[in-house]
Design an enzyme around this catalytic site. Structure first.
Site, short mmCIF file in Angstrom:
data_model
loop_
_atom_site.label_atom_id
_atom_site.label_comp_id
_atom_site.label_asym_id
_atom_site.label_seq_id
_atom_site.Cartn_x
_atom_site.Cartn_y
_atom_site.Cartn_z
N GLY A 1 1.63 -49.61 75.40
CA GLY A 1 0.84 -48.74 75.28
C GLY A 1 -1.14 -49.13 74.32
N GLY B 1 -4.73 -48.46 71.72
CA GLY B 1 -4.99 -48.08 70.80
C GLY B 1 -6.35 -48.44 70.78
N TYR C 1 -8.42 -50.08 69.43
CA TYR C 1 -8.62 -51.50 68.94
C TYR C 1 -7.76 -52.43 69.55
CZ TYR C 1 -12.05 -49.14 65.20
OH TYR C 1 -12.83 -48.51 65.03
N GLU D 1 -4.22 -52.65 71.67
CA GLU D 1 -2.75 -52.90 73.07
C GLU D 1 -1.28 -53.56 72.17
OE1 GLU D 1 -4.18 -55.34 76.21
OE2 GLU D 1 -3.43 -56.46 75.61
N ASP E 1 -3.47 -37.21 61.46
CA ASP E 1 -3.51 -36.76 63.00
C ASP E 1 -2.78 -36.87 63.78
OD1 ASP E 1 -4.78 -37.15 65.43
OD2 ASP E 1 -4.48 -39.46 65.58
#
Length: 476
Positions: free
Chosen positions: A18, A20, A22, A24, A132
């Site tokens: 995945g 992000g 800032y 991976e 979130d």
């Protein structure tokens, strides 16, 4: 395979689980015990503003210890890079289990809602708001347990018994409570609104609106109580709709509190049978199995989907508000093919001392084969093809061009696809081609954007690529 020895050997697959904001996420596997952990890699040279945000995330995450929260194991800091070690849940993001425009069986929705609420209850008991909550940040373990992940936007709203109102407008728009965009708000009510949107997404396979503001026509209909014949609400039975109405009450003071959601009649329905730890579709509530006009909902589609998907546990600490890797656009498809032909795909090996806090890293080659591929996330957005590596890339890029999707290839030969979703928001996903002992696996992974919209795009691409898909080899 080259490896290095320190105390215990940890292999790290170069395949990205995945991405992000800032960095991976990659998978680490212990050579002897086969223990798996996820490693979030932050490049401070590339993301110069990452330090403060990562420190806040770690400070909150390390305080948490609950079955429905991804566990934090430790971190290693270097001058230019940082490594965060997290629990690996092998099932992937929750959105992978949601069929676009259909959803998932009501029994599965109930099971995941209970687990989500359990995790949120724990967070709120600690005075922490997630801010979130969405399917992309809800992961499924190998045992089918939902895990809340990504605490990059989390904050403390209660300290020593004193609560504060929050005023930062953050999160993902379709999941944000209306008050978040308007005024200082109470954290628990805002998180529970997001849980309500997740509930609707699981039940119907779609999001009710792009944002909860008066500029949005779908939200205005909901707010003004003229929505009953509209999608997605028309897909819900009476009891499920009652729950949605009370969680998604525009008035945050009248919105159901967590314990009230747990006591709602829909949450206490009994569902019959279990397969692979997940309930089947059949419910004791007629309104969940049929629409209000008495017609049958797509139970057969749900049944086949559940039987297939519940056998495919998934997970990966992944963040969908992410940045694509640096890539370059090929002027022609054949240039991409030529680049792939000359691409060398390296893997990484991690060697780990006893403590996760002090990992020592060394890089080696470690190819992915059919024997070890099951270690990676079991996604439903991948399939084998009958064509070779170069021909597959040529066909894929031709289809992407025909659909007017932007695409580039990176240094590892991965195809990064960019488009917009139905709400005109950016959607980025990656296509990786793996040579698995002579068979080519085409693997699609969300990079940035809405998971449900990504699955819609994937299904469209799969349809366009049907001539080269190998339907005989499906055990992936």
């Amino acid at each position: 395979m080259q490896t290095s020895t320190f105390v215990d050997d940890w292999l790290c697959y170069n395949t990205i689980l995945g991405e992000g904001a800032y960095g991976e996420v990659k998978l680490l596997i212990h050579k002897k015990s086969q223990e798996k952990i996820a490693c979030k890699i932050i490049d401070h040279h590339k993301y110069k503003d990452a330090s403060a945000a990562i420190n806040r995330e770690v400070t909150i995450h390390k305080l948490l210890d609950h079955e429905n929260i991804i566990k934090y194991f430790g971190r290693r800091q270097e001058p230019l890079k940082e490594y965060i070690f997290l629990e690996y849940a092998a099932g992937g993001e929750l959105f992978q289990l949601i069929e676009p425009d259909v959803g998932m069986p009501p029994a599965n929705t109930q099971m995941y809602m209970k687990q989500l609420l359990c995790g949120v209850s724990y967070l709120h008991s600690k005075g922490i708001a997630h801010r979130d909550i969405k399917p992309e940040n809800l992961l499924i373990s190998i045992d089918g347990i939902l895990k809340i992940s990504d605490f990059g936007m989390a904050t403390l709203f209660r300290f020593k018994g004193r609560e504060r109102l929050l005023d930062k407008k953050c999160g993902t728009k379709p999941y944000l409570a209306p008050e978040v965009l308007q005024r200082p708000y109470k954290a628990p009510a805002a998180d529970l609104w997001s849980c309500g949107i997740v509930f609707v997404a699981m039940m119907t396979g779609e999001l009710p609106w792009a944002e909860a503001t008066d500029k949005n026509e779908e939200f205005l209909k909901w707010k003004n109580d003229i929505y009953i014949s509209e999608t997605p609400w028309a897909k819900l039975g009476n009891t499920a709709l009652s729950l949605a109405r009370q969680i998604l009450n525009v008035d945050s003071m009248r919105r159901l509190k967590l314990e009230q959601i747990e006591r709602h009649p829909w949450m206490r329905l009994e569902f019959s049978f279990v397969i692979s730890g997940n309930p089947l579709i059949r419910s004791t509530e007629n309104s969940s199995d049929s629409s209000e006009d008495g017609s049958e909902k797509p139970a057969k589609r749900w049944n086949s989907m559940v039987e297939a998907e519940t056998r495919m546990n998934r997970d990966t600490p992944t963040v969908t508000q992410s940045q694509p890797t640096i890539s370059h656009r090929h002027s022609t498809i054949m240039e991409a093919v030529d680049s792939l032909r000359n691409t060398r795909r390296d893997q990484v090996c991690f060697s780990q001392p006893t403590q996760n806090e002090d990992l020592v890293l060394q890089f080696t080659q470690s190819p992915i084969t059919k024997d070890n591929f099951q270690d990676l996330i079991k996604r439903l957005t991948r399939f084998y093809v009958k064509t070779g590596l170069e021909k597959t890339l040529e066909v894929l890029c031709t289809v992407l061009d025909s659909l007017h999707y932007g695409w580039t290839t990176d240094a590892n030969g991965a195809v990064s696809v960019t488009t917009v979703d139905s709400c005109k928001n950016q959607l980025t996903f990656k296509a990786n081609l793996f040579d698995m002992d002579g068979k080519i696996l085409l693997d699609f992974r969300l990079s940035k954007g809405c998971g449900l919209q990504f699955k819609k795009k994937f299904l469209k691409l799969k349809e366009c690529l049907s001539d080269i898909i190998d339907n005989k080899d499906v055990k992936i």
